[in-house]
Design an enzyme around this catalytic site. Structure first.
Site, PDB file in Angstrom:
ATOM      1  N   ASP A  45       0.822  -1.209   0.000  1.00 50.22           N
ATOM      2  CA  ASP A  45       0.000   0.000   0.000  1.00 50.22           C
ATOM      3  C   ASP A  45       0.863   1.270   0.000  1.00 50.22           C
ATOM      4  OD1 ASP A  45      -2.623   1.075  -0.038  1.00 50.22           O
ATOM      5  OD2 ASP A  45      -2.533   1.487   2.122  1.00 50.22           O
ATOM      6  N   ASP A  97      -1.908  -9.832   8.801  1.00 45.06           N
ATOM      7  CA  ASP A  97      -1.222  -8.545   8.844  1.00 45.06           C
ATOM      8  C   ASP A  97       0.272  -8.756   8.642  1.00 45.06           C
ATOM      9  OD1 ASP A  97      -3.597  -7.289   9.271  1.00 45.06           O
ATOM     10  OD2 ASP A  97      -3.139  -6.549  11.279  1.00 45.06           O
ATOM     11  N   ASP A  99       2.781  -7.363   9.837  1.00 48.59           N
ATOM     12  CA  ASP A  99       3.610  -7.271  11.049  1.00 48.59           C
ATOM     13  C   ASP A  99       3.596  -8.570  11.838  1.00 48.59           C
ATOM     14  OD1 ASP A  99       3.773  -4.588  10.362  1.00 48.59           O
ATOM     15  OD2 ASP A  99       2.163  -4.008  11.724  1.00 48.59           O
ATOM     16  N   ARG A 131       2.927  -7.584  22.833  1.00 50.56           N
ATOM     17  CA  ARG A 131       1.607  -7.000  22.638  1.00 50.56           C
ATOM     18  C   ARG A 131       0.579  -7.878  23.336  1.00 50.56           C
ATOM     19  NH1 ARG A 131      -0.939  -5.333  16.735  1.00 50.56           N
ATOM     20  NH2 ARG A 131      -2.594  -3.996  17.519  1.00 50.56           N
ATOM     21  N   ASP A 183     -12.153  -3.531  10.834  1.00 50.61           N
ATOM     22  CA  ASP A 183     -12.169  -4.985  10.935  1.00 50.61           C
ATOM     23  C   ASP A 183     -13.233  -5.463  11.926  1.00 50.61           C
ATOM     24  OD1 ASP A 183     -10.716  -3.805  12.960  1.00 50.61           O
ATOM     25  OD2 ASP A 183      -9.123  -5.305  12.986  1.00 50.61           O
ATOM     26  N   ARG A 211       5.057  -3.931  17.362  1.00 48.93           N
ATOM     27  CA  ARG A 211       6.201  -3.291  16.712  1.00 48.93           C
ATOM     28  C   ARG A 211       6.963  -2.413  17.707  1.00 48.93           C
ATOM     29  NH1 ARG A 211       5.120  -1.891  10.536  1.00 48.93           N
ATOM     30  NH2 ARG A 211       6.824  -0.465  11.007  1.00 48.93           N
ATOM     31  N   HIS A 216       1.051   1.020  15.061  1.00 48.82           N
ATOM     32  CA  HIS A 216      -0.129   0.195  14.858  1.00 48.82           C
ATOM     33  C   HIS A 216      -1.288   1.135  14.597  1.00 48.82           C
ATOM     34  CE1 HIS A 216       1.759  -3.537  16.035  1.00 48.82           C
ATOM     35  NE2 HIS A 216       2.251  -2.931  17.099  1.00 48.82           N
TER      36      HIS A 216
END
Length: 397
Positions: A45, A97, A99, A131, A183, A211, A216
């Protein structure tokens, strides 16, 4: 030559995903389902960090069927996911995703689960790496369930396995007008429309990676985007589920996860203008969807804060938040022989505030932690009902 339909299309939307993308793609390549059964559609993207180039290098050297699409930046994850979904040919679609990474055997287990049960959505256990992942829905593996009979409403991220024909039948796509929570909207609609949902709780299928640079989408953006997300999800639930207990059970999610954090510690740091704006944005949502049934499903401090939001009482809310920020423990008040427990947060039985006792009444799941609490069992409830019936039915003498 006969073209064999892949079992699963892995859609990867990628933006500035290096170096995390390396492990992400390696996790797809390591899947035990077999490369012939996987199709990968990766959408860069508008990255400027080498993400697009790495995707193309990977596509050249792997035995996986990989399609790389490079486009100008769309501003959010919905666009790339929709592009990938539009190109998908697999029986199932999994949104990964860039990541994050898949767990070993994830696709093999999820496809087998969906095939075995005929379910339209499969959730695989998620673990966090730097996370915090969702946890409440992984209590047990469920071959077939739904959004009303389980805790799946608390995991609305897109990283699930979806039956492709099901998505196409309902023309489902991600809402590109939302900058966060898109989402949640997609996944809740899928839960509500699905002919069954499966949950794999005994095997880690997905690693949610935090990350180091903190980039995010869910962590960025102004508060107005959060209200946009809450509004969209609440309206979807209201459109698809008639008013009543089942709708209220689902409304807990947007109230608790999306709306309430706007009236947590950050509210104390907000200026007066932002506080007023937040209350104004919340008002139509609480007016429409805040009910007693939603309230009783929350913990006391959650219920109290949202009720003060509903009343527009910023002054009282600030005092409650200051009490919580100081990590004070509310006094517990036991009544009815220990069968009723109140948590005396600020303004409990304060005539000047006029707040009902019910706001402070602990539900059994909270009350059980209080020494001296006596939970009313089913047999006691039945005995009470019988005594009440006798009083009603016994003629006055």
């Amino acid at each position: 030559m006969t073209v064999v339909q892949p079992d699963v299309t892995v859609v990867i939307g990628a933006y500035e995903a290096m170096p995390y993308l390396v492990d992400c793609l390696a996790s797809v390549e390591a899947q035990t389902i077999g490369h012939a059964r996987i199709e990968v559609i990766a959408v860069d993207d508008g990255s400027a960090d080498g993400t697009g180039e790495y995707l193309e290098e990977f596509a050249e050297r792997t035995s996986l069927d990989v399609t790389v699409i490079r486009q100008d930046n769309s501003g959010g994850p919905s666009g790339p996911r929709n592009v990938g979904l539009g190109k998908a040919t697999g029986r199932y679609v999994f949104f990964l995703d860039a990541d994050d990474r898949l767990g070993p055997e994830a696709l093999e287990r999820m496809v087998a689960m969906a095939d075995r049960n005929g379910t339209d959505v499969v959730l695989g256990r998620v673990e966090g790496v730097n996370r915090k992942p969702p946890t409440s829905m992984w209590g047990q593996t469920l071959e077939r369930t739904d959004v009303f009979s389980s805790n799946i409403k608390f995991t609305l991220s897109a990283q699930k396995l979806f039956r492709h024909a099901f998505l196409e039948r309902h023309s489902m796509r991600f809402d590109e007008s939302l900058w966060t929570g898109e989402d949640a909207l997609f996944t809740m609609e899928a839960y509500l429309r699905a002919d069954g949902v499966s949950v794999i709780a005994d095997h880690t299928c997905y690693y949610l990676v935090g990350r180091e640079d903190g980039k995010h989408v869910t962590r960025t953006g102004s508060h107005t985007l959060r209200f946009d997300s809450a509004r969209a999800l609440m309206n979807l639930i209201a459109d698809m589920v008639p008013a009543g207990a089942r709708r209220d059970a689902l409304m807990v999610r947007p109230f608790l996860v999306t709306l309430l954090p706007q009236f947590g510690p950050k509210f104390l740091k907000d200026g007066e203008a932002v506080r007023r704006e937040k209350l104004e944005l919340a008002k139509p949502l609480v007016d429409a969807y805040w009910t007693g049934e939603v309230a009783h499903r929350l913990r006391v401090h959650e219920r109290l804060r949202l009720q003060l939001v509903a009343m527009g009482r910023s002054d009282l809310l600030v005092e409650v938040l200051e009490f919580m920020k100081a990590k004070k423990t509310p006094e517990t008040v036991l009544e009815k022989g220990g069968r009723r427990v109140y948590f005396a947060y600020p303004f409990f039985r304060d005539p000047s505030a006029g707040l009902p006792d019910a706001l402070y009444l602990a539900e059994p799941r909270e009350a059980r932690k209080v020494p001296g609490y006596k939970e009313v069992g089913v047999d006691q409830l039945l005995r009470r009902a019988v005594r009440k019936a006798r009083r009603v039915l016994t003629p006055a003498g």
